[in-house]
Scaffold this active site. Structure first.
Site, mmCIF file in Angstrom:
data_model
loop_
_atom_site.group_PDB
_atom_site.id
_atom_site.type_symbol
_atom_site.label_atom_id
_atom_site.label_comp_id
_atom_site.label_asym_id
_atom_site.label_seq_id
_atom_site.Cartn_x
_atom_site.Cartn_y
_atom_site.Cartn_z
ATOM 1 N N LYS A 257 13.738 -0.999 -4.004
ATOM 2 C CA LYS A 257 15.179 -1.167 -4.159
ATOM 3 C C LYS A 257 15.637 -2.485 -3.532
ATOM 4 C CE LYS A 257 15.908 3.846 -4.038
ATOM 5 N NZ LYS A 257 16.537 4.976 -3.315
ATOM 6 N N GLN B 114 -3.444 -4.493 13.335
ATOM 7 C CA GLN B 114 -2.381 -3.768 12.631
ATOM 8 C C GLN B 114 -2.613 -2.269 12.813
ATOM 9 O OE1 GLN B 114 -1.228 -2.980 8.068
ATOM 10 N NE2 GLN B 114 -1.092 -5.157 8.602
ATOM 11 N N ARG C 115 17.761 -2.204 -0.372
ATOM 12 C CA ARG C 115 16.975 -1.818 0.805
ATOM 13 C C ARG C 115 16.133 -3.001 1.284
ATOM 14 N NH1 ARG C 115 17.289 0.347 5.124
ATOM 15 N NH2 ARG C 115 18.307 2.099 4.069
ATOM 16 N N LYS D 173 3.095 3.585 -0.688
ATOM 17 C CA LYS D 173 3.954 3.872 -1.839
ATOM 18 C C LYS D 173 3.347 3.380 -3.151
ATOM 19 C CE LYS D 173 8.522 2.462 -3.618
ATOM 20 N NZ LYS D 173 9.088 3.778 -3.940
ATOM 21 N N TYR E 147 -5.929 -0.724 -1.458
ATOM 22 C CA TYR E 147 -4.654 -0.372 -2.090
ATOM 23 C C TYR E 147 -4.730 -0.472 -3.615
ATOM 24 C CZ TYR E 147 -2.602 -1.298 2.587
ATOM 25 O OH TYR E 147 -2.306 -1.314 3.921
ATOM 26 N N GLY F 289 0.838 -1.202 0.000
ATOM 27 C CA GLY F 289 0.000 0.000 0.000
ATOM 28 C C GLY F 289 0.862 1.236 0.000
ATOM 29 N N HIS G 212 -10.169 -3.486 7.908
ATOM 30 C CA HIS G 212 -9.128 -2.469 7.742
ATOM 31 C C HIS G 212 -9.246 -1.299 8.714
ATOM 32 C CE1 HIS G 212 -6.272 -0.812 4.404
ATOM 33 N NE2 HIS G 212 -5.854 -0.488 5.604
#
Length: 316
Positions: free
Chosen positions: A274, A195, A277, A50, A84, A48, A139
Site C-alpha cells: 500500500k 539481521q 503505508r 509477505k 524468498y 520476503g 541467512h
C-alpha cells in the site's frame, strides 16, 4: 523523499564503538554507516515474508509493483534473499523505477545454497540484473560440514574473497547468536551486520545478542519490527503505551514502533504493498521519543514474548 535530520539515539543504549557506526545524512535519507564507510538508508524495504515464493519461477507482478512503488516514494534500501524467491522481481523493479543503481542499497542473503557461495552469488546477481550487492548475508547459522559440506568459517572466507573481488561491498550474517558470532571474531573480514527478528516483544532474539553486537560495532537490522501489530500479538501490554504515544505525536502505532527500533540503534526492515503505508513508514523524522518513552516501550514489551520465525531453533 523526506529529509531526515535526526535519529534520536539514546546515549545510554549505545556504546562508543557502536556510536561510530551510526550517522545521519542531512541531504538524503536517514542512514546508518557501516564500518566500511558505506551508508545504509533507513528503513529497509523487505521482499520476503509477505512476498515469499516457494519454487515458483514466474514473475510476481505484485512484488515488482510494490518495490517500484516503494522506490518511487523514497525507499533506497531493498532487502532480498535467495530463499524468498523474489530476486528476479527486485531486478525488474530497480530497472522499472528509473532510479540509478548507485542510489539504491541492495541486500542479498545466502541459504540454502550455502555449499557454493560463489555460484549462489552469481545466480543472485544474474536474477537481480546487478554487477554487485551492497550487502550479502549468511541467512542463518543452522548448517555445518556434515549437513551442507561447509562450515560457517569456510563460507565466511569465501564471502570475504568475493568482497575483495568487488562483487560484494559489505558482508554480514542473519539470525546469528553470540556463540555463532564468536566463531568469526578473529576473521580478517569483520562482520558488518547481523539481521535478527527484533521488536518490543522480542528484544533479544537470542540471549545478549543486541548488547554484544552494539558493543562490538556490528550493525543490527530488525526484521518483523512491527510484530506486535500482527493479529496474533495484538491486545498485549504494549498496546496502551503505543496508543498513548501515537496520540501524543499524531502518528500511528507502526510509526511509534519503527521510531523506537531506530532509537534503539537498529535498522528496521518492513514492507507493504500500500502506497500510503509505504509513505507513513518513511515519515519518521519530525518526532523523537524521549528517553523515558523508549524505556516505557522497553518495559511494556518485556512483559510479553512473541516470536514469528525460527521458533524450532530458539528457546524463549
Amino acid at each position: 523523499m523526506p529529509i531526515y535530520r535526526r535519529l534520536g539515539f539514546l546515549s545510554s543504549q549505545l556504546t562508543p564503538s557502536s556510536l561510530r557506526s551510526f550517522s545521519c545524512s542531512s541531504s538524503a535519507a536517514m542512514t546508518f554507516t557501516l564500518p566500511s564507510g558505506a551508508t545504509v538508508p533507513v528503513p529497509g524495504f523487505g521482499t520476503g515474508t509477505k512476498w515469499y515464493k516457494s519454487g515458483d519461477a514466474s514473475i510476481d507482478r505484485k512484488v515488482v509493483d510494490a518495490v517500484v512503488s516503494g522506490l518511487k516514494v523514497g525507499y533506497r534500501h531493498i532487502d532480498g534473499a535467495e530463499v524468498y524467491g523474489t530476486e528476479a522481481e527486485i531486478g525488474l523493479a530497480i530497472k522499472e523505477s528509473g532510479i540509478p543503481r548507485d542510489q539504491i542499497f541492495v541486500t542479498g542473503k545466502i541459504l540454502p545454497k550455502i555449499a557454493n557461495p560463489r555460484a549462489a552469488l552469481e545466480e543472485t546477481l544474474k536474477l537481480m540484473q546487478l554487477d554487485y550487492l551492497d550487502l550479502y548475508l549468511i541467512h542463518a547459522p543452522f548448517f555445518d560440514v556434515k549437513s551442507r559440506g561447509i562450515s560457517i568459517e569456510m563460507a565466511w572466507d569465501i564471502l570475504s574473497e568475493l568482497k575483495g573481488e568487488g562483487k560484494i561491498r559489505d558482508i554480514g550474517v542473519s539470525n546469528f547468536s553470540v556463540a555463532d558470532l564468536e566463531r568469526l571474531k578473529d576473521a580478517k573480514e569483520k562482520v558488518a551486520v547481523n539481521q535478527i527478528e527484533f521488536n518490543p516483544y522480542l528484544q533479544n532474539q537470542t540471549p545478549g545478542i543486541v548488547d554484544y553486537c552494539q558493543k562490538n560495532g556490528i550493525i543490527l537490522e530488525a526484521y518483523t519490527p512491527l510484530g506486535p501489530l500482527v493479529p496474533a500479538a495484538k491486545g498485549g501490554p504494549l498496546e496502551p503505551v503505543v496508543n498513548k504515544l501515537a496520540a501524543k505525536y499524531g502518528r500511528d502505532a507502526g510509526q511509534i514502533i519503527l521510531k523506537w527500533v531506530i532509537q534503539r540503534g537498529i535498522i528496521p526492515i518492513t514492507t507493504s504493498a500500500k502506497v500510503e503505508r509505504q509513505k507513513t513508514n518513511l515519515d519518521l523524522d519530525d518526532f523523537t521519543l524521549t528517553s523515558e518513552e523508549v524505556k516505557e516501550i522497553d518495559e511494556a514489551g518485556s512483559k510479553k514474548h512473541f516470536r514469528l520465525y525460527w521458533a524450532d531453533k530458539y528457546i524463549p
